[in-house]
Scaffold this motif. Structure first.
Motif, mmCIF file in Angstrom:
data_model
loop_
_atom_site.group_PDB
_atom_site.id
_atom_site.type_symbol
_atom_site.label_atom_id
_atom_site.label_comp_id
_atom_site.label_asym_id
_atom_site.label_seq_id
_atom_site.Cartn_x
_atom_site.Cartn_y
_atom_site.Cartn_z
ATOM 1 N N ALA A 156 52.586 46.215 51.856
ATOM 2 C CA ALA A 156 51.941 45.615 50.679
ATOM 3 C C ALA A 156 52.924 45.345 49.551
ATOM 4 C CB ALA A 156 50.807 46.511 50.194
ATOM 5 N N ASP A 157 53.988 46.138 49.462
ATOM 6 C CA ASP A 157 54.926 45.982 48.357
ATOM 7 C C ASP A 157 56.090 45.050 48.690
ATOM 8 O OD1 ASP A 157 56.061 47.630 50.236
ATOM 9 O OD2 ASP A 157 56.992 48.987 48.773
ATOM 10 N N GLU A 158 56.034 44.403 49.847
ATOM 11 C CA GLU A 158 57.143 43.544 50.252
ATOM 12 C C GLU A 158 56.800 42.065 50.052
ATOM 13 O OE1 GLU A 158 59.760 42.437 54.231
ATOM 14 O OE2 GLU A 158 58.883 44.434 54.029
ATOM 15 N N THR A 159 57.748 41.321 49.483
ATOM 16 C CA THR A 159 57.568 39.879 49.320
ATOM 17 C C THR A 159 57.593 39.205 50.689
ATOM 18 O OG1 THR A 159 58.639 39.880 47.153
ATOM 19 C CG2 THR A 159 58.546 37.784 48.323
ATOM 20 N N ALA A 160 56.520 38.518 51.029
ATOM 21 C CA ALA A 160 56.442 37.804 52.303
ATOM 22 C C ALA A 160 55.323 36.784 52.211
ATOM 23 C CB ALA A 160 56.183 38.769 53.458
ATOM 24 N N PHE A 161 55.649 35.525 52.409
ATOM 25 C CA PHE A 161 54.611 34.499 52.333
ATOM 26 C C PHE A 161 55.090 33.215 53.011
ATOM 27 C CE2 PHE A 161 57.254 34.149 48.603
ATOM 28 C CZ PHE A 161 57.392 32.796 48.359
ATOM 29 N N ALA A 162 54.165 32.321 53.211
ATOM 30 C CA ALA A 162 54.457 31.022 53.810
ATOM 31 C C ALA A 162 53.943 29.928 52.892
ATOM 32 C CB ALA A 162 53.816 30.906 55.186
ATOM 33 N N THR A 163 54.697 28.857 52.779
ATOM 34 C CA THR A 163 54.314 27.722 51.954
ATOM 35 C C THR A 163 54.228 26.482 52.825
ATOM 36 O OG1 THR A 163 55.517 28.665 50.069
ATOM 37 C CG2 THR A 163 54.904 26.334 49.942
ATOM 38 N N VAL A 164 53.031 25.922 52.944
ATOM 39 C CA VAL A 164 52.882 24.659 53.672
ATOM 40 C C VAL A 164 53.440 23.546 52.792
ATOM 41 C CG1 VAL A 164 51.279 23.036 54.723
ATOM 42 C CG2 VAL A 164 50.879 25.498 54.945
ATOM 43 N N VAL A 165 54.524 22.929 53.225
ATOM 44 C CA VAL A 165 55.205 21.933 52.397
ATOM 45 C C VAL A 165 54.829 20.502 52.765
ATOM 46 C CG1 VAL A 165 57.140 23.475 51.937
ATOM 47 C CG2 VAL A 165 57.244 21.924 53.909
ATOM 48 N N GLY A 166 54.122 20.339 53.893
ATOM 49 C CA GLY A 166 53.717 18.987 54.269
ATOM 50 C C GLY A 166 52.944 18.992 55.569
ATOM 51 N N ALA A 167 52.171 17.932 55.776
ATOM 52 C CA ALA A 167 51.404 17.771 57.006
ATOM 53 C C ALA A 167 51.100 16.296 57.213
ATOM 54 C CB ALA A 167 50.103 18.575 56.960
ATOM 55 N N GLN A 168 50.945 15.929 58.470
ATOM 56 C CA GLN A 168 50.627 14.530 58.783
ATOM 57 C C GLN A 168 49.685 14.498 59.978
ATOM 58 O OE1 GLN A 168 53.917 11.733 58.916
ATOM 59 N NE2 GLN A 168 52.947 10.596 60.562
ATOM 60 N N LYS A 203 60.571 38.185 61.406
ATOM 61 C CA LYS A 203 60.198 38.137 62.820
ATOM 62 C C LYS A 203 58.692 38.293 62.980
ATOM 63 C CE LYS A 203 61.289 40.226 67.300
ATOM 64 N NZ LYS A 203 62.105 41.252 68.018
ATOM 65 N N LYS A 204 58.087 39.213 62.199
ATOM 66 C CA LYS A 204 56.639 39.403 62.251
ATOM 67 C C LYS A 204 55.899 38.149 61.794
ATOM 68 C CE LYS A 204 56.678 44.408 61.425
ATOM 69 N NZ LYS A 204 56.261 45.486 60.493
ATOM 70 N N LEU A 205 56.349 37.548 60.683
ATOM 71 C CA LEU A 205 55.715 36.330 60.190
ATOM 72 C C LEU A 205 55.778 35.216 61.225
ATOM 73 C CD1 LEU A 205 56.882 35.919 56.458
ATOM 74 C CD2 LEU A 205 54.601 36.518 57.280
ATOM 75 N N THR A 206 56.956 35.048 61.806
ATOM 76 C CA THR A 206 57.145 33.991 62.793
ATOM 77 C C THR A 206 56.205 34.180 63.979
ATOM 78 O OG1 THR A 206 59.472 33.789 62.156
ATOM 79 C CG2 THR A 206 58.845 32.889 64.283
ATOM 80 N N GLN A 207 56.160 35.390 64.510
ATOM 81 C CA GLN A 207 55.292 35.658 65.659
ATOM 82 C C GLN A 207 53.820 35.472 65.299
ATOM 83 O OE1 GLN A 207 56.562 39.650 66.635
ATOM 84 N NE2 GLN A 207 58.156 38.928 68.029
ATOM 85 N N TYR A 208 53.445 35.898 64.106
ATOM 86 C CA TYR A 208 52.058 35.793 63.668
ATOM 87 C C TYR A 208 51.628 34.325 63.570
ATOM 88 C CZ TYR A 208 47.857 36.851 60.899
ATOM 89 O OH TYR A 208 46.570 36.964 60.446
#
Length: 374
Positions: A219-231, A259-264
């Motif tokens: 919970a205290d770790e910075t980790a996120f994904a940003t969708v930067v585009g889609a088509q 690695k966890k983010l990628t697999q998820y």
């Protein structure tokens, strides 16, 4: 202008080059250093890289300072007399200033060598796309200049001019660009049920990716994904789409969490695609590991800052840096130097590196070198 360092910086700023294309920038660096008579000049290191070696009076450890050759694909918006002359390319990250700082170090080393050991000044290519440090490390000639300790700096708007920002452990987050392609089959827009549209799967993926991180991330770790585009499909009103693409940037404090983010996310994509019988293709670009600072290198940095104010941030900086590939092979540290609280942010079209940083930053590098080699 009589100051050769400022003149060099302004020339580099006027003629920027993108990652992997820094041929003329590298030639300018070599021309600048040739009269200084370094003990060795390595050209085309890992592509366009240049390394200058200044040996001390007796054997000893190797200290490396790294700066970056490349510019960014941004159209500069200024009236400076040294404004970029290359359309759509500019040094809006300040790498021209970083090169000037290391060049100033080179001038001082040429005038007075260290007592022992040697200093390697690395002008690294392709930092912006995360490929340069890896290419330099894989160059067979790197073994001859492999450092015992390595340092680099980055200017940072938003902090008082000259303030030093450094922390042990992760200093810059890991990041990577993820490109997802969902492929089905087109159909007549009047009979969409006869095709395989990726529309629903694309929307599901975007929604779930944007809700990251998963519960497996602390919970205290910075980790996120940003969708930067889609088509999705094309502007063709008679045709239901058969293909969609999603582009996402992943960011985390550690490589393990990356690695966890990628697999998820890969599971999210494959599950959504399977619902509609779609094919999936996933590729990664701009891959940056976390830049992890060694405790001893950070301690040494803190000891030599002098009168400069020092800040130790509680969290890693969110932007990424491929210097982490170098600190993974030796003791080292990346630190930031405040570029002013009223300066536009990095990559902004109005940004310009402050010349006032060159001298104090050079002095910190010189004190670091002296602490190891004098």
């Amino acid at each position: 202008m009589n100051d050769p360092i400022r003149q060099l910086r302004h020339t580099l700023h006027t003629y920027p080059e993108l990652s992997g294309e820094e041929h003329n920038t590298a030639k300018r660096i070599v021309r600048f250093f040739s009269p200084l008579s370094p003990d060795a000049i390595l050209e085309e290191l890992g592509g366009c890289g240049v390394a200058l070696v200044f040996s001390g009076q007796a054997p000893g450890p190797t200290v490396m300072l790294r700066c970056e050759l490349d510019a960014v694909p941004v159209q500069e918006r200024s009236q400076l007399d040294y404004c970029s002359k290359i359309n759509g390319v500019a040094h809006q990250c300040g790498h021209d200033g970083h090169m000037a700082i290391v060049a100033a170090v080179g001038m001082e080393l040429a005038a007075k060598r260290t007592q022992h050991g040697r200093v390697v000044l690395l002008f690294q290519p392709a930092e912006e796309n995360g490929m340069g440090a890896k290419a330099v490390l894989q160059d067979p000639r790197f073994e001859a200049i492999r450092p015992d300790v390595a340092f680099a700096l980055h200017n940072l708007p938003g902090y008082p001019l000259g303030q030093i920002i450094v922390r042990p452990g992760t200093f810059n987050c890991a990041s990577r660009g993820m490109s997802v392609k969902l492929s089905g089959s087109t159909a007549h827009a009047a009979q969409p049920e006869t095709g395989q549209s990726p529309a629903a799967a694309m929307c599901t993926c975007i929604q779930k990716i944007s809700a990251l991180p998963p519960a497996t991330v602390p919970a205290d770790e910075t980790a996120f994904a940003t969708v930067v585009g889609a088509q999705l499909g094309k502007k063709a009103f008679g045709t239901a789409p058969g293909e969609a693409q999603i582009w996402t940037t992943l960011r985390s404090e550690t490589d393990a969490t990356m690695k966890k983010l990628t697999q998820y996310i890969e599971h999210i994509v494959h599950d959504a695609a399977a619902e509609d019988g779609l094919r999936v293709s996933i590729e990664y670009q701009d891959v940056f590991p976390a830049t992890v600072n060694g405790a001893q290198a950070v301690k040494r940095t803190q000891e030599v800052v002098g009168d400069a104010p020092l800040t130790i941030p509680n969290k890693p900086l969110r932007w990424s840096e491929d210097f982490g590939r170098i600190t993974a092979t030796c003791e080292g540290a990346l630190f930031a130097v405040g570029a002013g609280t009223d300066r536009p942010n990095l990559h902004n079209p109005d940004y310009d590196f402050p010349n006032a940083l060159i001298q104090p930053a050079k002095n910190i590098f010189m004190r670091l070198i002296s602490s190891y080699l004098d």
